[in-house]
Write a protein that holds these residues in place. Structure first.
Motif, PDB file in Angstrom:
ATOM      1  N   ALA A 133      28.219  94.275 -50.132  1.00  0.00           N
ATOM      2  CA  ALA A 133      29.152  94.496 -51.238  1.00  0.00           C
ATOM      3  C   ALA A 133      28.452  95.228 -52.381  1.00  0.00           C
ATOM      4  N   ARG A 134      27.225  94.835 -52.705  1.00  0.00           N
ATOM      5  CA  ARG A 134      26.486  95.506 -53.778  1.00  0.00           C
ATOM      6  C   ARG A 134      26.240  96.968 -53.426  1.00  0.00           C
ATOM      7  N   ASN A 135      25.878  97.245 -52.174  1.00  0.00           N
ATOM      8  CA  ASN A 135      25.663  98.635 -51.759  1.00  0.00           C
ATOM      9  C   ASN A 135      26.947  99.454 -51.840  1.00  0.00           C
ATOM     10  N   HIS A 136      28.063  98.869 -51.398  1.00  0.00           N
ATOM     11  CA  HIS A 136      29.346  99.576 -51.463  1.00  0.00           C
ATOM     12  C   HIS A 136      29.743  99.857 -52.909  1.00  0.00           C
ATOM     13  N   ILE A 137      29.586  98.879 -53.794  1.00  0.00           N
ATOM     14  CA  ILE A 137      29.967  99.067 -55.197  1.00  0.00           C
ATOM     15  C   ILE A 137      29.058 100.080 -55.878  1.00  0.00           C
ATOM     16  N   GLY A 152      36.770  94.924 -62.070  1.00  0.00           N
ATOM     17  CA  GLY A 152      37.461  95.408 -60.892  1.00  0.00           C
ATOM     18  C   GLY A 152      37.316  94.389 -59.778  1.00  0.00           C
ATOM     19  N   GLU A 153      38.056  94.591 -58.716  1.00  0.00           N
ATOM     20  CA  GLU A 153      38.018  93.660 -57.584  1.00  0.00           C
ATOM     21  C   GLU A 153      37.903  94.446 -56.288  1.00  0.00           C
ATOM     22  N   MET A 154      37.048  93.976 -55.403  1.00  0.00           N
ATOM     23  CA  MET A 154      36.848  94.620 -54.114  1.00  0.00           C
ATOM     24  C   MET A 154      37.007  93.576 -53.014  1.00  0.00           C
ATOM     25  N   GLN A 155      37.725  93.952 -51.963  1.00  0.00           N
ATOM     26  CA  GLN A 155      37.894  93.077 -50.805  1.00  0.00           C
ATOM     27  C   GLN A 155      37.126  93.657 -49.636  1.00  0.00           C
ATOM     28  N   LEU A 156      36.374  92.807 -48.976  1.00  0.00           N
ATOM     29  CA  LEU A 156      35.652  93.191 -47.779  1.00  0.00           C
ATOM     30  C   LEU A 156      36.244  92.463 -46.587  1.00  0.00           C
ATOM     31  N   ARG A 157      36.455  93.177 -45.506  1.00  0.00           N
ATOM     32  CA  ARG A 157      36.845  92.573 -44.233  1.00  0.00           C
ATOM     33  C   ARG A 157      35.629  92.726 -43.336  1.00  0.00           C
ATOM     34  N   LEU A 214      28.057  91.996 -60.343  1.00  0.00           N
ATOM     35  CA  LEU A 214      28.869  91.683 -59.168  1.00  0.00           C
ATOM     36  C   LEU A 214      28.880  90.175 -58.975  1.00  0.00           C
ATOM     37  N   ALA A 215      30.049  89.604 -58.656  1.00  0.00           N
ATOM     38  CA  ALA A 215      30.166  88.170 -58.412  1.00  0.00           C
ATOM     39  C   ALA A 215      31.160  87.932 -57.279  1.00  0.00           C
ATOM     40  N   ARG A 216      30.822  86.990 -56.395  1.00  0.00           N
ATOM     41  CA  ARG A 216      31.737  86.650 -55.304  1.00  0.00           C
ATOM     42  C   ARG A 216      32.811  85.712 -55.838  1.00  0.00           C
ATOM     43  N   LYS A 217      34.056  86.056 -55.562  1.00  0.00           N
ATOM     44  CA  LYS A 217      35.184  85.230 -55.973  1.00  0.00           C
ATOM     45  C   LYS A 217      35.537  84.238 -54.863  1.00  0.00           C
ATOM     46  N   SER A 218      35.591  84.722 -53.614  1.00  0.00           N
ATOM     47  CA  SER A 218      35.865  83.832 -52.483  1.00  0.00           C
ATOM     48  C   SER A 218      35.417  84.491 -51.179  1.00  0.00           C
ATOM     49  N   PRO A 235      39.779  87.208 -35.595  1.00  0.00           N
ATOM     50  CA  PRO A 235      39.076  86.412 -36.612  1.00  0.00           C
ATOM     51  C   PRO A 235      38.055  87.277 -37.348  1.00  0.00           C
ATOM     52  N   HIS A 236      38.047  87.176 -38.668  1.00  0.00           N
ATOM     53  CA  HIS A 236      37.125  87.967 -39.477  1.00  0.00           C
ATOM     54  C   HIS A 236      36.894  87.266 -40.814  1.00  0.00           C
ATOM     55  N   TRP A 237      35.790  87.617 -41.484  1.00  0.00           N
ATOM     56  CA  TRP A 237      35.496  87.106 -42.814  1.00  0.00           C
ATOM     57  C   TRP A 237      36.189  87.991 -43.836  1.00  0.00           C
ATOM     58  N   MET A 238      36.943  87.394 -44.733  1.00  0.00           N
ATOM     59  CA  MET A 238      37.565  88.106 -45.844  1.00  0.00           C
ATOM     60  C   MET A 238      36.873  87.625 -47.106  1.00  0.00           C
ATOM     61  N   SER A 239      36.200  88.536 -47.786  1.00  0.00           N
ATOM     62  CA  SER A 239      35.473  88.209 -49.010  1.00  0.00           C
ATOM     63  C   SER A 239      36.033  89.025 -50.163  1.00  0.00           C
ATOM     64  N   ILE A 240      36.174  88.377 -51.302  1.00  0.00           N
ATOM     65  CA  ILE A 240      36.666  89.039 -52.505  1.00  0.00           C
ATOM     66  C   ILE A 240      35.563  88.964 -53.556  1.00  0.00           C
ATOM     67  N   PHE A 241      35.236  90.123 -54.122  1.00  0.00           N
ATOM     68  CA  PHE A 241      34.196  90.224 -55.141  1.00  0.00           C
ATOM     69  C   PHE A 241      34.784  90.811 -56.413  1.00  0.00           C
ATOM     70  N   GLU A 242      34.332  90.303 -57.553  1.00  0.00           N
ATOM     71  CA  GLU A 242      34.653  90.906 -58.837  1.00  0.00           C
ATOM     72  C   GLU A 242      33.428  91.675 -59.292  1.00  0.00           C
ATOM     73  N   PHE A 243      33.644  92.871 -59.802  1.00  0.00           N
ATOM     74  CA  PHE A 243      32.531  93.640 -60.318  1.00  0.00           C
ATOM     75  C   PHE A 243      32.877  94.160 -61.706  1.00  0.00           C
ATOM     76  N   GLU A 244      31.851  94.267 -62.511  1.00  0.00           N
ATOM     77  CA  GLU A 244      32.001  94.743 -63.876  1.00  0.00           C
ATOM     78  C   GLU A 244      31.428  96.149 -63.952  1.00  0.00           C
ATOM     79  N   PHE A 245      32.157  97.040 -64.603  1.00  0.00           N
ATOM     80  CA  PHE A 245      31.732  98.430 -64.698  1.00  0.00           C
ATOM     81  C   PHE A 245      32.114  98.994 -66.055  1.00  0.00           C
ATOM     82  N   SER A 246      31.563 100.151 -66.366  1.00  0.00           N
ATOM     83  CA  SER A 246      31.873 100.837 -67.610  1.00  0.00           C
ATOM     84  C   SER A 246      32.067 102.316 -67.319  1.00  0.00           C
TER      85      SER A 246
END
Length: 100
Positions: free
Chosen positions: A27-31, A80-85, A45-49, A60-71
């Protein structure tokens, strides 16, 4: 015999934390890449769930939601919010922001 069960449980907990850490690194690399291509400053960057999901299309897959702060202008910050599958980006939601 019960020692094997304890070892199995400890091993599964250890694997779970390593897997979540690996997802966070992806997630950090993608952001970072997303912010660089959009000329934004990445702040945090922070994991929400994170949870396992089942769907007919993806199985079956992992669904992760991350909040990231940007300027966008270097003075103000936005969330902002990013979802990873799994390890792939599924969706990126960002609010309107100021740019220079």
């Amino acid at each position: 015999m019960e020692n094997i069960y304890y070892l199995l449980i400890v091993g599964l907990v250890f694997w779970y934390f390593i897997h979540l850490r690996k997802i966070s690194e992806y997630a950090r690399n993608h952001i970072n890449h997303y912010c660089n291509t959009e000329s934004l400053q990445f702040i945090s960057l922070a994991r929400k769930s994170s949870r396992i999901r089942f769907s007919k299309q993806h199985g079956p897959h992992w669904m992760s939601i991350f909040e990231f702060e940007f300027s966008g202008d270097g003075e103000s910050s936005y969330l902002g919010e990013m979802q990873l599958r799994g390890y792939k980006v599924d969706n990126v939601n960002m609010p309107p922001y100021k740019i220079n």
